[in-house]
Design a protein around this motif. Structure first.
Motif, PDB file in Angstrom:
ATOM      1  N   LYS A  86       0.809  -1.216   0.000  1.00 23.78           N
ATOM      2  CA  LYS A  86       0.000   0.000   0.000  1.00 23.78           C
ATOM      3  C   LYS A  86       0.847   1.273   0.000  1.00 23.78           C
ATOM      4  O   LYS A  86       0.310   2.376  -0.004  1.00 23.78           O
ATOM      5  N   LEU A  89       2.191   3.201  -5.732  1.00 21.45           N
ATOM      6  CA  LEU A  89       1.237   3.097  -6.824  1.00 21.45           C
ATOM      7  C   LEU A  89       1.935   3.453  -8.130  1.00 21.45           C
ATOM      8  O   LEU A  89       2.581   4.498  -8.233  1.00 21.45           O
ATOM      9  N   VAL A  91       1.670   4.806 -11.713  1.00 23.35           N
ATOM     10  CA  VAL A  91       0.861   5.556 -12.668  1.00 23.35           C
ATOM     11  C   VAL A  91       1.823   6.083 -13.724  1.00 23.35           C
ATOM     12  O   VAL A  91       2.762   6.804 -13.392  1.00 23.35           O
ATOM     13  N   LYS A 252      -7.171   2.223 -18.675  1.00 26.69           N
ATOM     14  CA  LYS A 252      -7.031   1.977 -17.242  1.00 26.69           C
ATOM     15  C   LYS A 252      -7.559   3.167 -16.470  1.00 26.69           C
ATOM     16  O   LYS A 252      -7.311   4.312 -16.832  1.00 26.69           O
ATOM     17  N   HIS A 253      -8.256   2.882 -15.405  1.00 25.48           N
ATOM     18  CA  HIS A 253      -8.883   3.944 -14.632  1.00 25.48           C
ATOM     19  C   HIS A 253      -7.908   4.440 -13.557  1.00 25.48           C
ATOM     20  O   HIS A 253      -8.060   4.164 -12.370  1.00 25.48           O
ATOM     21  N   TYR A 254      -6.904   5.192 -14.005  1.00 31.97           N
ATOM     22  CA  TYR A 254      -5.866   5.627 -13.078  1.00 31.97           C
ATOM     23  C   TYR A 254      -6.388   6.602 -12.031  1.00 31.97           C
ATOM     24  O   TYR A 254      -5.928   6.592 -10.888  1.00 31.97           O
ATOM     25  N   GLU A 256      -9.229   6.610 -10.525  1.00 28.75           N
ATOM     26  CA  GLU A 256      -9.846   5.824  -9.460  1.00 28.75           C
ATOM     27  C   GLU A 256      -8.784   5.160  -8.585  1.00 28.75           C
ATOM     28  O   GLU A 256      -8.920   5.093  -7.358  1.00 28.75           O
ATOM     29  N   LYS A 257      -7.720   4.685  -9.223  1.00 28.46           N
ATOM     30  CA  LYS A 257      -6.627   4.062  -8.468  1.00 28.46           C
ATOM     31  C   LYS A 257      -5.929   5.087  -7.574  1.00 28.46           C
ATOM     32  O   LYS A 257      -5.551   4.779  -6.437  1.00 28.46           O
ATOM     33  N   PHE A 261      -5.698   5.007  -3.532  1.00 25.47           N
ATOM     34  CA  PHE A 261      -4.371   5.033  -2.923  1.00 25.47           C
ATOM     35  C   PHE A 261      -4.305   6.086  -1.819  1.00 25.47           C
ATOM     36  O   PHE A 261      -3.835   5.818  -0.704  1.00 25.47           O
TER      37      PHE A 261
END
Length: 307
Positions: A86, A89, A91, A252-254, A256-257, A261
């Motif tokens: 966690k 991330l 991107v 890709k739904h970055y 939302e990610k 995060f």
């Protein structure tokens, strides 16, 4: 709306709070208060050492080819294909610069445009393949170079996308080749409605449709890649098929990610995960222990030295 006290440091000169992509993505969920003295979290990059002043959780981001050091940062967003639970991330950098959410309209007779563009200023801190490829391909046809590097037009570009759109192809070479490191080079070319001749991330086809660009990494030699460029340049049907191919391989739904995060980060308010939690820095930039117990010892030693 939850209030989060934050501060930004060590970012590039052009960075402003108004154009910060994280704040813009998160502004509908969190109320951010800019607090330089006592932030809950700091967002930091690689262009300074101001982050050392803060003991709160540090969130790292950089568009440079730099892998985050989790000994000094608690969380990071970057381009590397790494798994750090966690705390990290991935991107891709181009997502923050232009998101290619819509197909780019292609103008009529675009196959009749001038051959190719080359738009760079950095000739020192970049792989030599960029200049080498430019020179080799120039033996076939003139490449219009309107940047500081290898300028052969006498002009300098103000609007990059508008300029690239005038050409059939764009040389889109990264400064270096690293897994996952994809900058605006290829996406700018896509946004301009031109075909990228791309070199850089060896995994670029994970992000982009290989039928939409010329992927130099996949050729054994630069000469082989040039042969492919020449073949497409002389076949209008092949050119238009590549130009009109979908750009993104998988949407890709970055956003939302990114939100998920930061939800995880902000729910652990005040939790320090880096290794230098009980360390500080001296004037020379070296670590020294500064937990409460050792601070008392240091004060005692200083008093003794002054007597």
């Amino acid at each position: 709306m939850q209030e989060i006290r934050v501060y930004f440091c060590d970012f590039w000169k052009e960075h402003t709070l108004e154009n910060d992509f994280f704040l813009n993505i998160l502004k509908n969920k969190y109320k951010f208060i800019i607090d330089k003295k006592n932030p809950d979290f700091i967002f930091c990059s690689c262009y300074g050492k101001e982050y050392r002043k803060y003991s709160c959780p540090r969130i790292f981001y950089s568009g440079e080819n730099i892998t985050p050091d989790f000994n000094i940062y608690d969380y990071a967003i970057s381009f590397d294909y790494i798994d750090f639970g966690k705390r990290y991330l991935r991107v891709p950098i181009y997502h923050f610069l232009n998101k290619l959410r819509e197909e780019i309209p292609i103008s009529e007779n675009c196959e009749k445009r001038p051959f190719c563009s080359f738009l760079y200023s950095n000739g020192i801190y970049a792989d030599k393949k960029r200049v080498e490829f430019f020179k080799l391909l120039s033996n076939y046809k003139k490449i219009n170079s309107s940047g500081k590097l290898l300028n052969n037009t006498g002009q300098y570009v103000k609007n990059k996308i508008e300029y690239l759109s005038k050409f059939k192809f764009t040389i889109a070479f990264e400064n270096s080749s690293n897994e996952g490191y994809i900058t605006e080079k290829i996406s700018d070319a896509f946004c301009a409605g031109t075909i990228p001749i791309y070199w850089g991330d060896p995994f670029a086809t994970k992000e982009f449709n290989p039928e939409a660009f010329i992927f130099v990494n996949e050729f054994k030699t630069l000469d082989d890649a040039i042969k492919k460029v020449i073949e497409i340049d002389n076949d209008d049907k092949m050119y238009l098929n590549m130009l009109n191919a979908p750009k993104i391989k998988q949407h890709k739904h970055y956003d939302e990610k990114i939100i998920a995060f930061f939800d995880s980060i902000f729910s652990n308010k005040g939790v320090i995960l880096r290794k230098d939690i009980n360390k500080g820095w001296d004037k020379n930039g070296k670590y020294f222990s500064c937990n409460t117990h050792n601070k008392k010892i240091i004060k005692t030693i200083k008093k003794l030295l002054n007597h």
